[in-house]
Enzyme design. Sequence first.
Site, PDB file in Angstrom:
ATOM      1  N   GLU A  75       0.834  -1.219   0.000  1.00 27.58           N
ATOM      2  CA  GLU A  75       0.000   0.000   0.000  1.00 27.58           C
ATOM      3  C   GLU A  75       0.853   1.247   0.000  1.00 27.58           C
ATOM      4  OE1 GLU A  75      -2.795   3.174   1.100  1.00 27.58           O
ATOM      5  OE2 GLU A  75      -0.915   2.704   2.064  1.00 27.58           O
ATOM      6  N   ASP A  76       1.981   1.195   0.739  1.00 28.08           N
ATOM      7  CA  ASP A  76       2.853   2.364   0.762  1.00 28.08           C
ATOM      8  C   ASP A  76       4.301   1.908   0.573  1.00 28.08           C
ATOM      9  OD1 ASP A  76       3.423   5.012   0.818  1.00 28.08           O
ATOM     10  OD2 ASP A  76       3.050   5.319   2.954  1.00 28.08           O
ATOM     11  N   HIS A 117      -0.020   0.022   7.212  1.00 20.85           N
ATOM     12  CA  HIS A 117      -0.693   0.859   6.208  1.00 20.85           C
ATOM     13  C   HIS A 117       0.321   1.919   5.748  1.00 20.85           C
ATOM     14  CE1 HIS A 117      -4.872   3.029   5.504  1.00 20.85           C
ATOM     15  NE2 HIS A 117      -4.145   2.966   4.408  1.00 20.85           N
ATOM     16  N   ILE A 160       3.458   4.543   5.614  1.00 21.81           N
ATOM     17  CA  ILE A 160       4.771   4.545   6.267  1.00 21.81           C
ATOM     18  C   ILE A 160       5.518   5.844   5.955  1.00 21.81           C
ATOM     19  CG2 ILE A 160       5.093   2.039   6.371  1.00 21.81           C
ATOM     20  CD1 ILE A 160       6.836   2.221   3.860  1.00 21.81           C
ATOM     21  N   HIS A 194      -3.010  -1.147  12.051  1.00 24.44           N
ATOM     22  CA  HIS A 194      -4.423  -1.342  12.408  1.00 24.44           C
ATOM     23  C   HIS A 194      -4.640  -2.728  13.018  1.00 24.44           C
ATOM     24  CE1 HIS A 194      -5.356   2.274  10.110  1.00 24.44           C
ATOM     25  NE2 HIS A 194      -4.834   1.739   9.021  1.00 24.44           N
ATOM     26  N   ASN A 247      -4.473   7.094   8.099  1.00 21.27           N
ATOM     27  CA  ASN A 247      -4.196   6.499   6.790  1.00 21.27           C
ATOM     28  C   ASN A 247      -2.701   6.581   6.486  1.00 21.27           C
ATOM     29  OD1 ASN A 247      -3.859   6.380   3.824  1.00 21.27           O
ATOM     30  ND2 ASN A 247      -6.074   6.124   3.854  1.00 21.27           N
ATOM     31  N   ASP A 248      -2.137   7.788   6.617  1.00 19.90           N
ATOM     32  CA  ASP A 248      -0.719   7.954   6.287  1.00 19.90           C
ATOM     33  C   ASP A 248      -0.096   8.969   7.254  1.00 19.90           C
ATOM     34  OD1 ASP A 248       1.645   7.516   4.924  1.00 19.90           O
ATOM     35  OD2 ASP A 248       1.182   8.891   3.283  1.00 19.90           O
ATOM     36  N   ASN A 277      -5.941  11.393   2.608  1.00 19.92           N
ATOM     37  CA  ASN A 277      -5.250  10.115   2.420  1.00 19.92           C
ATOM     38  C   ASN A 277      -3.744  10.308   2.566  1.00 19.92           C
ATOM     39  OD1 ASN A 277      -4.293   7.580   1.305  1.00 19.92           O
ATOM     40  ND2 ASN A 277      -6.392   7.231   0.657  1.00 19.92           N
ATOM     41  N   ASP A 287      -4.018   8.587  -3.806  1.00 20.97           N
ATOM     42  CA  ASP A 287      -3.808   7.914  -2.531  1.00 20.97           C
ATOM     43  C   ASP A 287      -2.506   8.463  -1.931  1.00 20.97           C
ATOM     44  OD1 ASP A 287      -3.371   5.788  -0.590  1.00 20.97           O
ATOM     45  OD2 ASP A 287      -4.851   4.594  -1.650  1.00 20.97           O
ATOM     46  N   ASN A 288      -1.424   7.732  -1.965  1.00 25.41           N
ATOM     47  CA  ASN A 288      -0.200   8.186  -1.298  1.00 25.41           C
ATOM     48  C   ASN A 288       0.637   9.135  -2.176  1.00 25.41           C
ATOM     49  OD1 ASN A 288      -0.786   6.729   1.034  1.00 25.41           O
ATOM     50  ND2 ASN A 288      -0.001   4.863   0.098  1.00 25.41           N
TER      51      ASN A 288
HETATM   52 CA   LIG Z   1      -3.046   5.646   1.665  1.00 27.44          CA
HETATM   53 CA   LIG Z   2       3.512   7.557   3.226  1.00 22.64          CA
END
Ligand SMILES: [Ca+2]
Ligand SMILES: [Ca+2]
Length: 356
Positions: free
Chosen positions: A54-55, A114, A116, A134, A168-169, A224, A269-270
Site C-alpha cells: 500500500e505504501d 498501512h 509509512i 491497524h 491512513n498515512d 489520504n 492515494d499516497n
Molecule cells: Ca493511503
Molecule cells: Ca507515506
Amino acid sequence: MGKLAVLSLSVAALAVLIGERVITLRHLSLYYRELTQNYLPNCHHIEGIECGAEDITILENGLAFLSTCVKHPDLPSYSDDPGKIYTLNLLDSELKIKALNIKGDFDKDSFNPHGISLYTDDKDGAIYLFVVNHPQGNSQVEIFRFVEDENALQYIKTIKHELLHNVNDIVAVGTESFYATNDHYFTNGILKFVEPFLSLPWCDVVYYSPQTVQVVAGGFLLANGINISTDKRHLYVADLLKHKIVVLKIQKNTVLSHVKEVDVGSLCDNIEVDRESGDLWLGCHPNGRNWLLQDPNDPPGSEVIRIENILSEKPKVTQVYADDGSVIIASSVATPYGGKLLIGTVYQKALICDLK
Ligand SMILES: [Ca+2]
Ligand SMILES: [Ca+2]
C-alpha cells in the site's frame, strides 16, 4: 395537512435527497471515467508481493521499504498472513525483496501495516521507520529504528491517541513527531459509510509530538496520503474524493496556512516526493466504480500522476502510467529512483518500470 400528504411529501423529499446524493457521489467517485492505457517500458512485477504494498518509500541509497498486506473488511484480501515490511535494493539488479525481522516486544501476529514514513536523525544518522498499524481494526502508529546490518527493525514504541482514530498515512518530522491524516471522522461502521455518502468534509490532519497533539488542518472529504517538501516548509495532503492535492505551509509545527489546491482528476492515494526535483509522485485510483464493484472481470485500474513545480503559478500535472487493471490493480503509491518507477497497490501486486 392530512397524514397521507405529510407522508407523500416526506417520501418525495427523501427521493430528491437520494437522487442528489447519487449524482454527487457518481461525480466524486469518477464513476463514469474511462481510462486509456498509458504504459511505461520494461515493466515487471516484483516477485513475492501478492497481497499489496500500500505504501512504499525509498532511502537516498536506493533501499525501498514496502508496507505489505494491509487488511480492511471492505477490501479483498489475497493472504491470511499478517502484514510485513520488506526492503528492496533498487541498485541490485536481482530486485529481490527481503522481509525485515522485527526485534523487541512487538505483536507481529496482529501487524496490519498501512502508511509509512522514514526519518533520518541528523544528530547520529539513525534511520526511523514510522508505520500506521491497524491491529484488530484499531489505529495506532509504531516507531521502529532500522538496523541496517541485520536488515531488521528495532521496535521502539506505539503511539495511540484519541485524535489518531482513522489514520491512513503519516510523515515523520522528528524522532517522535509526525503529521498524520485521518481518512474518516467517525469510527462507527455505519457512520463511516454515512460520512462520504453525505460528503461531510470532516477529515483532518493531526500533528503529534510527545508534548503536543492537535488537529492542524481540516475540511477534507477523504484525507489520504501526506508528505513534506524537500525543504520541509510545505505539507502535501491528498484529498482523494476532491481529486486534489492540498498544499499547506508550515508556519510552526502546529500552525499551518493553506496555500493552494492542485487538481489531479483522479482519486489519489499516497504521495512521494522526489528528493532531487521536489516533484510529487502520486499513486491513484482512476475510477471509483471499479473500486466499489470489485468485479474480478473488470477490476480497479491503476494510475500514476506526477506534479512538477507545485509551488509555481502553473504546476504541471502529467499522467505517467495508466492501466485498466489487467497489469496491476488499485495502485496506491508510486515512487521514482534512478530512472525507474516502483508502483505499489492496496491489496494486489507491485510493479517496477523504466521511466524512459
Ligand atoms: Ca493511503
Ligand atoms: Ca507515506
